[in-house]
Design an enzyme around this catalytic site. Sequence first.
Site, short mmCIF file in Angstrom:
data_model
loop_
_atom_site.label_atom_id
_atom_site.label_comp_id
_atom_site.label_asym_id
_atom_site.label_seq_id
_atom_site.Cartn_x
_atom_site.Cartn_y
_atom_site.Cartn_z
N HIS A 1 9.25 7.73 -1.29
CA HIS A 1 10.31 6.73 -0.75
C HIS A 1 10.46 7.03 0.97
O HIS A 1 10.36 5.74 1.72
CB HIS A 1 11.70 8.20 -1.21
CG HIS A 1 12.66 7.45 -0.20
ND1 HIS A 1 13.77 6.68 -1.25
CD2 HIS A 1 13.52 8.24 0.09
CE1 HIS A 1 14.68 6.69 -0.69
NE2 HIS A 1 14.64 7.95 -0.10
N PHE A 2 10.00 8.38 1.94
CA PHE A 2 10.33 8.73 2.43
C PHE A 2 9.11 8.08 3.78
O PHE A 2 8.07 8.50 3.95
CB PHE A 2 10.86 9.93 3.05
CG PHE A 2 12.37 9.97 2.79
CD1 PHE A 2 12.72 9.40 4.01
CD2 PHE A 2 12.35 10.77 2.47
CE1 PHE A 2 14.00 9.96 3.75
CE2 PHE A 2 13.79 11.30 1.77
CZ PHE A 2 14.69 10.77 2.75
#
Length: 317
Positions: free
Chosen positions: A293-294
Amino acid sequence: MTTLKNIAIAPALTAVGSFADAAEPTTPTTQVLHRTVKIDGLDIFYREAGPKDAPTVLLLHGFPTSSHMFRNLIPALADKHHVVAPDYPGFGSSSAPSVNDFDYTFDNLANVIEKFTETLGLEKYSIYLMDYGAPVGFRLAVRHPERVQSLIVQNGNAYDDGIDNDFWEPIKEYWKDRSKENGDGLRSFLTLDATKWQFTHGVRNVETISPDTWGHVQPLLDRPGNQEIQLALFFSYGSNPPLYPQWQEYLRKHQPPTLIAWGKNDAIFPAAGAHPYKRDLKNVDFHLLDTGHFALEEDDAVIASLIRGFLGKQLTE
């Protein structure tokens, strides 16, 4: 004795030279400044670097972090770009009024960021859209297409594709019924374990992810009243999918040059949400990265290189 002295002094001089090199100040163009501006009575914190007469890149962060997620990207772009990364109200170092004193909706976040760009005199910019940054940024783009020079999309949806997985089920239930019971069921998303999971799920090597990430985020989530802020935004996220057709029409009509650099192992916004952009855009530079996600936490250098190449081409044509 003289020989021994010389032998002893030589490494010392080398060490002094090394320390002197290391201590050289960061050049003004890449030095990151930490600033605050008043917007509608709120303190909006932002990070800024780069020459103000260079093309501007507006970095819009995701949940549950802040401009902190761009701490490495900003100096990597700032030699050739004016880089600005604000914290939304309720996040990072910006004001976090209670839900009784501020209406935490994506419309309102976009209103604040729109006024922020105008206060700073940002007349044209490229927008980095990530997670919550997508609904904020697309609202800005639809309102002011003439200001948007290009888009950089990293795990941020403008299509229904990808938000039909298990992660979204309890959130969608909350959209349908904003009951206390449904809201309390989402508080587990605000725990330390959940925050760590967001940063580490889907990465190639969890040892590359610094605990400074959740060490920064979690104390902010744990502030009195902040869970209520986040629950309000979980509910408001339901206002975004009905706007997807409008955002897609913006893409088709205005055809902003777009770089997609997407963490393909993201369980929140999976790669299924990246592909539809290719249906509506003619000028899209498409990359799926083997991370979560990041994506900046593991692939910041890769993404910085992609952005530099992309903007170098688009903004000089």
